[in-house]
Design a protein around this motif. Structure first.
Motif, PDB file in Angstrom:
ATOM      1  N   ARG A  89     -66.566  14.355 -48.781  1.00  0.00           N
ATOM      2  CA  ARG A  89     -65.192  14.852 -48.595  1.00  0.00           C
ATOM      3  C   ARG A  89     -64.102  14.057 -49.089  1.00  0.00           C
ATOM      4  NH1 ARG A  89     -65.555  16.405 -42.484  1.00  0.00           N
ATOM      5  NH2 ARG A  89     -66.482  14.404 -42.861  1.00  0.00           N
ATOM      6  N   THR A  90     -63.013  14.358 -49.579  1.00  0.00           N
ATOM      7  CA  THR A  90     -61.844  13.677 -50.014  1.00  0.00           C
ATOM      8  C   THR A  90     -60.710  14.499 -49.532  1.00  0.00           C
ATOM      9  OG1 THR A  90     -62.856  12.878 -51.975  1.00  0.00           O
ATOM     10  CG2 THR A  90     -60.489  12.760 -51.848  1.00  0.00           C
ATOM     11  N   LEU A  91     -59.926  13.756 -48.406  1.00  0.00           N
ATOM     12  CA  LEU A  91     -58.715  14.647 -47.878  1.00  0.00           C
ATOM     13  C   LEU A  91     -57.563  13.752 -47.912  1.00  0.00           C
ATOM     14  CD1 LEU A  91     -60.750  15.209 -44.594  1.00  0.00           C
ATOM     15  CD2 LEU A  91     -59.914  16.936 -46.091  1.00  0.00           C
ATOM     16  N   THR A  92     -56.486  14.423 -48.440  1.00  0.00           N
ATOM     17  CA  THR A  92     -55.268  13.565 -48.373  1.00  0.00           C
ATOM     18  C   THR A  92     -54.338  14.229 -47.463  1.00  0.00           C
ATOM     19  OG1 THR A  92     -55.441  12.960 -50.621  1.00  0.00           O
ATOM     20  CG2 THR A  92     -53.469  13.278 -50.048  1.00  0.00           C
ATOM     21  N   SER A  93     -53.584  13.415 -46.744  1.00  0.00           N
ATOM     22  CA  SER A  93     -52.664  13.967 -45.826  1.00  0.00           C
ATOM     23  C   SER A  93     -51.164  13.295 -46.096  1.00  0.00           C
ATOM     24  CB  SER A  93     -53.243  13.564 -44.350  1.00  0.00           C
ATOM     25  OG  SER A  93     -52.301  13.899 -43.189  1.00  0.00           O
ATOM     26  N   PRO A  94     -50.352  13.847 -46.283  1.00  0.00           N
ATOM     27  CA  PRO A  94     -48.869  13.352 -46.633  1.00  0.00           C
ATOM     28  C   PRO A  94     -48.194  12.520 -45.382  1.00  0.00           C
ATOM     29  CG  PRO A  94     -48.764  15.573 -46.073  1.00  0.00           C
ATOM     30  CD  PRO A  94     -50.028  15.335 -46.025  1.00  0.00           C
ATOM     31  N   GLY A  95     -47.583  11.597 -45.759  1.00  0.00           N
ATOM     32  CA  GLY A  95     -46.805  10.991 -44.547  1.00  0.00           C
ATOM     33  C   GLY A  95     -45.560  11.691 -44.182  1.00  0.00           C
ATOM     34  N   PHE A  96     -44.594  11.455 -43.255  1.00  0.00           N
ATOM     35  CA  PHE A  96     -43.461  12.102 -42.558  1.00  0.00           C
ATOM     36  C   PHE A  96     -42.407  11.360 -42.965  1.00  0.00           C
ATOM     37  CE2 PHE A  96     -47.185  13.115 -39.937  1.00  0.00           C
ATOM     38  CZ  PHE A  96     -47.273  14.457 -39.660  1.00  0.00           C
ATOM     39  N   ALA A  97     -41.361  12.015 -43.433  1.00  0.00           N
ATOM     40  CA  ALA A  97     -40.090  11.333 -43.642  1.00  0.00           C
ATOM     41  C   ALA A  97     -39.297  10.790 -42.369  1.00  0.00           C
ATOM     42  CB  ALA A  97     -39.350  12.307 -44.435  1.00  0.00           C
ATOM     43  N   VAL A  98     -39.186   9.694 -42.318  1.00  0.00           N
ATOM     44  CA  VAL A  98     -38.513   9.307 -41.065  1.00  0.00           C
ATOM     45  C   VAL A  98     -37.498   8.109 -41.567  1.00  0.00           C
ATOM     46  CG1 VAL A  98     -40.032   9.747 -39.383  1.00  0.00           C
ATOM     47  CG2 VAL A  98     -40.313   7.575 -40.447  1.00  0.00           C
ATOM     48  N   GLU A  99     -36.482   7.866 -40.715  1.00  0.00           N
ATOM     49  CA  GLU A  99     -35.845   6.759 -41.134  1.00  0.00           C
ATOM     50  C   GLU A  99     -36.131   5.269 -40.739  1.00  0.00           C
ATOM     51  OE1 GLU A  99     -31.074   5.230 -40.645  1.00  0.00           O
ATOM     52  OE2 GLU A  99     -31.788   6.952 -39.428  1.00  0.00           O
ATOM     53  N   GLU A 100     -36.625   4.654 -41.968  1.00  0.00           N
ATOM     54  CA  GLU A 100     -37.355   3.150 -41.652  1.00  0.00           C
ATOM     55  C   GLU A 100     -36.278   2.292 -41.029  1.00  0.00           C
ATOM     56  OE1 GLU A 100     -40.231   1.814 -44.502  1.00  0.00           O
ATOM     57  OE2 GLU A 100     -39.177  -0.049 -44.572  1.00  0.00           O
ATOM     58  N   VAL A 101     -36.435   1.642 -39.901  1.00  0.00           N
ATOM     59  CA  VAL A 101     -35.866   0.510 -39.485  1.00  0.00           C
ATOM     60  C   VAL A 101     -36.703  -0.822 -39.611  1.00  0.00           C
ATOM     61  CG1 VAL A 101     -34.969  -0.574 -37.152  1.00  0.00           C
ATOM     62  CG2 VAL A 101     -34.798   1.873 -37.664  1.00  0.00           C
ATOM     63  N   ASP A 102     -37.871  -0.711 -39.351  1.00  0.00           N
ATOM     64  CA  ASP A 102     -38.696  -1.974 -39.677  1.00  0.00           C
ATOM     65  C   ASP A 102     -40.159  -1.477 -39.863  1.00  0.00           C
ATOM     66  OD1 ASP A 102     -40.113  -4.456 -39.435  1.00  0.00           O
ATOM     67  OD2 ASP A 102     -39.547  -4.567 -37.218  1.00  0.00           O
ATOM     68  N   PRO A 103     -40.687  -1.809 -41.089  1.00  0.00           N
ATOM     69  CA  PRO A 103     -41.862  -1.299 -41.424  1.00  0.00           C
ATOM     70  C   PRO A 103     -43.322  -2.282 -40.598  1.00  0.00           C
ATOM     71  CG  PRO A 103     -41.141  -2.585 -43.115  1.00  0.00           C
ATOM     72  CD  PRO A 103     -39.689  -2.160 -42.073  1.00  0.00           C
ATOM     73  N   THR A 104     -42.844  -3.292 -40.091  1.00  0.00           N
ATOM     74  CA  THR A 104     -43.704  -4.189 -39.790  1.00  0.00           C
ATOM     75  C   THR A 104     -44.693  -3.762 -38.516  1.00  0.00           C
ATOM     76  OG1 THR A 104     -42.546  -6.384 -40.535  1.00  0.00           O
ATOM     77  CG2 THR A 104     -44.255  -6.574 -38.584  1.00  0.00           C
ATOM     78  N   GLY A 105     -45.986  -3.601 -38.719  1.00  0.00           N
ATOM     79  CA  GLY A 105     -46.888  -3.082 -37.447  1.00  0.00           C
ATOM     80  C   GLY A 105     -47.086  -1.696 -37.924  1.00  0.00           C
ATOM     81  N   ALA A 106     -46.552  -0.840 -38.919  1.00  0.00           N
ATOM     82  CA  ALA A 106     -46.967   0.547 -38.881  1.00  0.00           C
ATOM     83  C   ALA A 106     -48.346   0.666 -39.611  1.00  0.00           C
ATOM     84  CB  ALA A 106     -45.917   1.048 -39.988  1.00  0.00           C
ATOM     85  N   VAL A 122     -63.953   5.601 -46.012  1.00  0.00           N
ATOM     86  CA  VAL A 122     -62.736   4.666 -46.497  1.00  0.00           C
ATOM     87  C   VAL A 122     -61.454   5.752 -46.203  1.00  0.00           C
ATOM     88  CG1 VAL A 122     -61.783   3.656 -48.559  1.00  0.00           C
ATOM     89  CG2 VAL A 122     -64.150   3.734 -48.263  1.00  0.00           C
ATOM     90  N   VAL A 123     -60.542   5.058 -45.715  1.00  0.00           N
ATOM     91  CA  VAL A 123     -59.164   5.627 -45.510  1.00  0.00           C
ATOM     92  C   VAL A 123     -58.164   4.675 -46.387  1.00  0.00           C
ATOM     93  CG1 VAL A 123     -57.325   6.157 -44.061  1.00  0.00           C
ATOM     94  CG2 VAL A 123     -59.827   6.551 -43.318  1.00  0.00           C
ATOM     95  N   VAL A 124     -57.596   5.104 -47.336  1.00  0.00           N
ATOM     96  CA  VAL A 124     -56.596   4.355 -48.270  1.00  0.00           C
ATOM     97  C   VAL A 124     -55.326   4.568 -47.681  1.00  0.00           C
ATOM     98  CG1 VAL A 124     -55.652   4.082 -50.515  1.00  0.00           C
ATOM     99  CG2 VAL A 124     -58.324   4.242 -50.144  1.00  0.00           C
ATOM    100  N   LYS A 125     -54.552   3.609 -47.164  1.00  0.00           N
ATOM    101  CA  LYS A 125     -53.286   3.806 -46.624  1.00  0.00           C
ATOM    102  C   LYS A 125     -52.110   3.782 -47.835  1.00  0.00           C
ATOM    103  CE  LYS A 125     -54.194   0.608 -43.793  1.00  0.00           C
ATOM    104  NZ  LYS A 125     -53.756  -0.661 -42.837  1.00  0.00           N
ATOM    105  N   GLN A 126     -51.170   4.464 -47.850  1.00  0.00           N
ATOM    106  CA  GLN A 126     -50.279   4.293 -48.747  1.00  0.00           C
ATOM    107  C   GLN A 126     -48.831   4.439 -48.244  1.00  0.00           C
ATOM    108  OE1 GLN A 126     -51.006   3.488 -51.923  1.00  0.00           O
ATOM    109  NE2 GLN A 126     -52.740   4.231 -52.381  1.00  0.00           N
ATOM    110  N   GLY A 127     -48.718   3.883 -47.070  1.00  0.00           N
ATOM    111  CA  GLY A 127     -47.397   3.557 -46.308  1.00  0.00           C
ATOM    112  C   GLY A 127     -46.686   4.988 -45.959  1.00  0.00           C
ATOM    113  N   SER A 128     -45.609   5.307 -46.444  1.00  0.00           N
ATOM    114  CA  SER A 128     -44.843   6.497 -46.309  1.00  0.00           C
ATOM    115  C   SER A 128     -45.136   7.647 -46.950  1.00  0.00           C
ATOM    116  CB  SER A 128     -43.394   6.218 -46.575  1.00  0.00           C
ATOM    117  OG  SER A 128     -43.029   6.051 -47.923  1.00  0.00           O
ATOM    118  N   VAL A 129     -46.013   7.379 -48.094  1.00  0.00           N
ATOM    119  CA  VAL A 129     -46.706   8.448 -48.774  1.00  0.00           C
ATOM    120  C   VAL A 129     -47.746   8.982 -48.144  1.00  0.00           C
ATOM    121  CG1 VAL A 129     -47.632   9.069 -51.006  1.00  0.00           C
ATOM    122  CG2 VAL A 129     -45.780   7.364 -50.822  1.00  0.00           C
ATOM    123  N   GLY A 130     -48.450   8.515 -47.273  1.00  0.00           N
ATOM    124  CA  GLY A 130     -49.522   9.047 -46.451  1.00  0.00           C
ATOM    125  C   GLY A 130     -50.930   8.342 -46.602  1.00  0.00           C
TER     126      GLY A 130
END
Lengths: 313, 313
Positions: free
Chosen positions: A239-256, A223-231
């Motif tokens: 196993r349980t593994l968390t990977s942080p998101g990357f800080a970028v300038e958001e122009v359009d979140p559709t499709g991410a 199971v991979v739980v997506k949390q948008g910009s948070v990671g």
């Protein structure tokens, strides 16, 4: 050698350039952009150099050809896209509200992609592919649901795998037959990719740990739980593994989220460790939000590597 | 007291703001504008204060409500517009090419207005109205053709009249059943409103005089040949009258012919002399082209009178 298949809607997306509520007066727009959740997903898979295909239908109009041309250019096998002579290509008008939520006007069910069938080239592709990715948005019409369930049976009978992204919007969840179709797909899922609260769609649990435990107990491998910009967080039996998101300038979140899923599934299928799959998936999602248009921010492997270097990873 | 009915497509129109060829890449757009040839026609009729109604179908979406709200605001009886819960509202994307011709992407046949039926409120309106205006563009689906032919029978059986604007585009002329439907309508037409070469659609003649003679011999009471900015010519058994157009700055010609027809039919039905009907129709067409958007340049009687004064007529 694995080959990833998806089945579902191909759309053009028309985007309002000004924020506001809906489409009851003329506004400035930009489009058509190639779109549709499974199309965005498979375009990103193709861009990563992974063998892949989509089963869908479009009209014999500029909107249909725009999509087919883009997918072909990005290495997607388009032999399963029927061009329906008197059909129309699906469309989605999108307008962001002031609070960041989105208003849509859809034409999907009555467009060419409302009549997908697992015949001809589509049936051949189901035999040829080893993995099926299902988008919840694609469960919009009985013929499409039937095609997806039939493809699951074919691929699973050969030892293949299924990934599933519920990808739900409120407009879609209450479509006729949707909830039954979602249950039929989750019962066959190997890799589950919910966003946030979608984790609880198919469980009785009220906290993340219990929900994941319940899902893994049904036979889901990961199971991979997506949390948008948070990671994102990966779970399997050990196993349980968390990977942080990357800080970028958001122009359009559709499709991410679709691009995230495409990268994760591609790395996972090719035997990558979950840490690496998560890292590339987060990078892919981050790059996707920096471009306007649902499919415009899809990345090649080289672009992801350069991005990771720029982020000092 | 006369009441004018029309039956056919209600659309939103999305207009590319830059000239060019088609929609195979994202371009700047503006929309949605309320549109559809019969909808533009009947909106202009309503703006002139004439009792009128339209039979059509739209989806239960912003595009449908935009159209219904506009027509209602302009005094059109909208009780014959069915709002179809799972349907989508028709759409037309329009882009002007460098040579002034237009490229379209249509969604009509598979939209809500592809399933019009003469039942319920629609059947009641056919009984109530005394004149039917038919647009050639509305003969796009069997159920709509059947509804139009049934309405013609009802209205004619009560001594009512029929006007007919072929309003053809090349994309439409070759639709299945279109030519047969056109012939069935012309056989019942009292007032025929062709644009330019459409005069020759139903005749053997090769010059204007002979074509008009042939048409009038079949029982058509009057023919009005529309020539855009050049003006128009009226023919009946005893008279030929030409009325020049008005010189205005053209912003968007879409809808001008529909507005011209609406004014002519309204004046004609109310017993005006053909000179007066032509004059107001030309004024109406001229004002229509000065506004972007197919229905945006519709005029009230007061606006037409003021325009005629400004033109020193």
């Amino acid at each position: 050698m694995s080959k990833i298949l998806t089945i579902g809607e191909i759309l053009v997306e028309i985007i309002a350039t000004e924020r506001g509520n809906g489409f009851r007066a003329p506004v400035s727009l930009i489009g058509p952009f190639p779109s549709g959740a499974p199309a965005i997903f498979i375009d990103q898979v193709g861009k990563l150099g992974q063998d892949c295909a989509i089963i869908s239908r479009v009209g014999d109009d500029d909107f249909g050809h725009l999509n087919v041309d883009r997918l072909r250019a990005d290495n997607v096998d388009v032999s399963g896209i029927d061009i329906v002579p008197q059909g129309t290509t699906g469309s989605a008008f999108v307008r962001y509200r002031e609070d960041g939520s989105r208003a849509f006007v859809f034409n999907i069910r009555h467009s060419a992609c409302g009549t997908i069938e697992l015949t001809g080239n589509a049936a051949r592709l189901a035999e040829e592919c080893t993995h099926l990715h299902v988008m919840g948005t694609s469960l919009y019409a009985p013929s499409v649901v039937d095609s997806i369930l039939a493809a699951i049976r074919i691929i699973k009978s050969k030892g293949g795998t299924v990934s599933f992204d519920p990808n739900l919007r409120p407009e879609i969840l209450n479509a006729p037959g949707m909830r039954e179709a979602l249950k039929a797909v989750i019962a066959q899922t190997d890799l589950f990719l919910p966003s946030g609260a979608e984790l609880y769609l198919f469980t009785e649990a009220t906290d993340e740990k219990d929900a994941v435990k319940e899902l893994l107990a049904t036979g889901i491998k990961a199971v991979v739980v997506k949390q948008g910009s948070v990671g994102a967080t990966y779970f399997d039996q050990t196993r349980t593994l968390t990977s942080p998101g990357f800080a970028v300038e958001e122009v359009d979140p559709t499709g991410a989220g679709d691009c995230f899923g495409a990268a994760f599934v591609t790395f996972w299928l090719n035997g990558a460790e979950p840490e690496q799959a998560l890292l590339y998936a987060n990078a892919c999602g981050a790059r996707a939000v920096t471009k306007a248009g649902p499919m415009e921010g899809a990345s090649t492997r080289a672009e992801l590597d350069a991005f990771l270097v720029s982020q000092k990873v």
